[in-house]
Design a protein around this motif. Structure first.
Motif, mmCIF file in Angstrom:
data_model
loop_
_atom_site.group_PDB
_atom_site.id
_atom_site.type_symbol
_atom_site.label_atom_id
_atom_site.label_comp_id
_atom_site.label_asym_id
_atom_site.label_seq_id
_atom_site.Cartn_x
_atom_site.Cartn_y
_atom_site.Cartn_z
ATOM 1 N N UNK A 147 -9.566 -11.697 -4.621
ATOM 2 C CA UNK A 147 -8.789 -12.810 -5.183
ATOM 3 C C UNK A 147 -9.468 -13.353 -6.439
ATOM 4 N N UNK A 148 -10.796 -13.405 -6.406
ATOM 5 C CA UNK A 148 -11.545 -13.879 -7.565
ATOM 6 C C UNK A 148 -11.328 -12.966 -8.772
ATOM 7 N N UNK A 149 -11.244 -11.659 -8.482
ATOM 8 C CA UNK A 149 -11.073 -10.689 -9.563
ATOM 9 C C UNK A 149 -9.742 -10.861 -10.294
ATOM 10 N N UNK A 150 -8.779 -11.528 -9.650
ATOM 11 C CA UNK A 150 -7.471 -11.713 -10.299
ATOM 12 C C UNK A 150 -7.460 -12.964 -11.198
ATOM 13 N N UNK A 151 -8.515 -13.752 -11.140
ATOM 14 C CA UNK A 151 -8.560 -14.975 -11.965
ATOM 15 C C UNK A 151 -8.902 -14.635 -13.417
ATOM 16 N N UNK A 152 -8.762 -15.625 -14.277
ATOM 17 C CA UNK A 152 -9.096 -15.416 -15.694
ATOM 18 C C UNK A 152 -10.608 -15.317 -15.862
ATOM 19 N N UNK A 153 -11.051 -14.820 -17.028
ATOM 20 C CA UNK A 153 -12.490 -14.670 -17.284
ATOM 21 C C UNK A 153 -13.213 -16.001 -17.120
ATOM 22 N N UNK A 154 -12.633 -17.055 -17.677
ATOM 23 C CA UNK A 154 -13.262 -18.380 -17.623
ATOM 24 C C UNK A 154 -13.422 -18.863 -16.183
ATOM 25 N N UNK A 155 -12.359 -18.682 -15.388
ATOM 26 C CA UNK A 155 -12.397 -19.138 -13.993
ATOM 27 C C UNK A 155 -13.425 -18.352 -13.180
ATOM 28 N N UNK A 156 -13.441 -17.029 -13.379
ATOM 29 C CA UNK A 156 -14.410 -16.183 -12.653
ATOM 30 C C UNK A 156 -15.827 -16.592 -13.018
ATOM 31 N N UNK A 168 -26.420 -25.619 -11.630
ATOM 32 C CA UNK A 168 -25.871 -26.977 -11.668
ATOM 33 C C UNK A 168 -24.791 -27.048 -12.760
ATOM 34 N N UNK A 169 -24.020 -28.120 -12.734
ATOM 35 C CA UNK A 169 -22.959 -28.246 -13.753
ATOM 36 C C UNK A 169 -23.581 -28.361 -15.158
ATOM 37 N N UNK A 170 -24.756 -29.000 -15.234
ATOM 38 C CA UNK A 170 -25.413 -29.129 -16.545
ATOM 39 C C UNK A 170 -25.876 -27.769 -17.061
ATOM 40 N N UNK A 171 -26.407 -26.953 -16.162
ATOM 41 C CA UNK A 171 -26.850 -25.614 -16.571
ATOM 42 C C UNK A 171 -25.655 -24.770 -17.005
ATOM 43 N N UNK A 172 -24.566 -24.876 -16.271
ATOM 44 C CA UNK A 172 -23.369 -24.098 -16.621
ATOM 45 C C UNK A 172 -22.855 -24.541 -17.995
ATOM 46 N N UNK A 173 -22.924 -25.842 -18.239
ATOM 47 C CA UNK A 173 -22.477 -26.354 -19.538
ATOM 48 C C UNK A 173 -23.317 -25.769 -20.663
ATOM 49 N N UNK A 174 -24.620 -25.608 -20.420
ATOM 50 C CA UNK A 174 -25.505 -25.019 -21.442
ATOM 51 C C UNK A 174 -25.131 -23.557 -21.670
ATOM 52 N N UNK A 175 -24.942 -22.823 -20.579
ATOM 53 C CA UNK A 175 -24.622 -21.392 -20.697
ATOM 54 C C UNK A 175 -23.277 -21.193 -21.394
ATOM 55 N N UNK A 176 -22.290 -22.019 -21.030
ATOM 56 C CA UNK A 176 -20.943 -21.839 -21.575
ATOM 57 C C UNK A 176 -20.737 -22.555 -22.909
ATOM 58 N N UNK A 177 -21.701 -23.383 -23.269
ATOM 59 C CA UNK A 177 -21.599 -24.096 -24.547
ATOM 60 C C UNK A 177 -20.483 -25.123 -24.552
ATOM 61 N N UNK A 178 -20.304 -25.824 -23.430
ATOM 62 C CA UNK A 178 -19.261 -26.871 -23.344
ATOM 63 C C UNK A 178 -19.890 -28.169 -22.841
ATOM 64 N N UNK A 179 -19.120 -29.247 -22.865
ATOM 65 C CA UNK A 179 -19.636 -30.541 -22.401
ATOM 66 C C UNK A 179 -19.801 -30.508 -20.872
ATOM 67 N N UNK A 180 -20.919 -31.038 -20.345
ATOM 68 C CA UNK A 180 -21.139 -31.012 -18.891
ATOM 69 C C UNK A 180 -20.011 -31.681 -18.099
ATOM 70 N N UNK A 181 -19.376 -32.695 -18.687
ATOM 71 C CA UNK A 181 -18.310 -33.415 -18.009
ATOM 72 C C UNK A 181 -17.066 -32.587 -17.725
ATOM 73 N N UNK A 182 -16.940 -31.452 -18.396
ATOM 74 C CA UNK A 182 -15.731 -30.634 -18.209
ATOM 75 C C UNK A 182 -15.881 -29.611 -17.074
ATOM 76 N N UNK A 183 -17.113 -29.402 -16.625
ATOM 77 C CA UNK A 183 -17.353 -28.326 -15.652
ATOM 78 C C UNK A 183 -16.693 -28.602 -14.296
#
Lengths: 206, 157
Positions: A147-156, A168-183
């Protein structure tokens, strides 16, 4: 309410909570690798091969491409080791390189749009002991992976980083280059899509 | 309540207005999270680390920031010295050529003088001189090797 994920342990420390005195993961290996110690770099590869390969595999959904890009990630990291800021976590830096390489490849794939490209769902290796009692659980896990494989790249990506790699959400924000509040919102939407796919599997493959 | 928890509560409220429906949705998400947390990254194929290290050993050695700064400093000093020499020569090509010619003549005199000195030393103590030169060369080479690749220096004892 409090989610289980919020209690999940983090593999590395939050960037924002990091102080100069806090020991960063892999700091010693990075320092020795920068001095030309290849055994220290090999130790870094051994330590990070699983999250890097795992992220590549979840994004690309191809064993061969994931292996190739994971190797390329470490090569790039080695070549740019001199530019790495040692006050930042090395694992997040390497994961960011891996992510960028994967996204480049995905963009190239979209441009090519070859006719023979079929959705590929690699069988992610189970590391559980081979027992009959665990057969049901393995099946559930496989359904979840499919089911995960059917999701979009961003969602996966966001699900893999948060739940599989326990970032953590802060680490993911760093990796993805987005604001931590959006994670959190991204995670919620990805979970919701995943839940829908799992309850209505016939609509899953888009 | 943390920011993440507040955000989650807001998202749940947005997704389901009815309290009962919202609780059911939250429970479904909690269950899904339990399952997701059980997933693990697979290991890469066997030989992955060796393949990476093979590529790394074939790649040029990374240049450190210190080395880049040193190279820039050397080039800057060389350019500054050239500019000073040019200005001192009257800021003209003829003056610079004349100064270069003078420097060449002086260098020749220094070389001839040095050569005569070495010949005299060789005549009086050739063997000790050879030994000292060999030791200095060895120490320099070992030092350079240690500087370039510390891990290799451990092997050469």
């Amino acid at each position: 309410m409090r989610t289980l994920a919020l209690e999940a342990p983090s593999l590395s420390m939050s960037l924002l909570g990091m102080t100069a005195e806090t020991a960063l993961p892999y700091a010693d290996e990075v320092r020795r690798a920068r001095q030309g110690d290849s055994s220290a770099f090999a130790a870094l590869v051994r330590g990070l091969q699983r999250p890097v390969y795992g992220l590549c595999l979840r994004l690309l959904r191809s064993d061969a491409e994931a292996t190739e890009l994971a190797q390329e990630t470490f090569l790039r990291a080695y070549q740019h080791l001199g530019r790495f800021d040692e006050t930042r976590p090395f694992d997040l830096w390497v994961l960011t390189i891996a992510r960028n390489l994967c996204l480049d490849l995905l963009r190239r794939r979209q441009k090519v749009q070859t006719e023979d490209v079929e959705p590929h769902t690699p069988t992610l290796a189970s590391h559980e002991p081979n027992s009959e009692e665990l057969a049901m659980e393995r099946q559930q896990r496989r359904s979840l992976e499919e089911a995960m494989a059917t999701l979009s790249d961003d969602d996966r990506e966001v699900l893999a980083l948060y739940y599989v790699q326990k970032r953590t959400t802060k680490e993911i924000a760093v990796i993805m280059g987005v604001a931590p509040g959006t994670i959190m919102a991204r995670l919620f939407r990805a979970r919701e899509k995943l839940r829908t796919r799992m309850t209505q599997p016939e609509q899953g493959v888009a | 309540m943390s920011d993440d928890e507040r955000e989650l509560a807001r998202l749940l409220l947005e997704a389901a207005a009815d309290p009962g429906e919202r609780e059911a949705l939250a429970e479904a998400h909690r269950q899904l999270e339990k399952d997701l947390l059980r997933l693990a990254d697979p290991l890469p194929p066997p030989g992955f680390v060796a393949a990476v290290m093979e590529k790394v050993s074939a790649a040029p050695r990374p240049v450190s920031a210190v080395e880049v700064r040193s190279a820039v400093a050397i080039v800057a000093v060389a350019l500054a010295a050239s500019a000073v020499a040019f200005v001192r020569a009257g800021a003209s090509a003829e003056g610079l050529a004349l100064q270069l010619a003078r420097a060449l003549v002086s260098a020749r005199e220094v070389l001839v003088g040095g050569g005569s000195g070495l010949a005299a030393v060789w005549r009086t103590g050739g063997l000790p001189l050879s030994v000292v030169l060999a030791v200095v060369t060895m120490v320099t080479l070992v030092g350079l090797r240690r500087l370039v690749a510390p891990e290799n220096a451990k092997v050469v004892t």
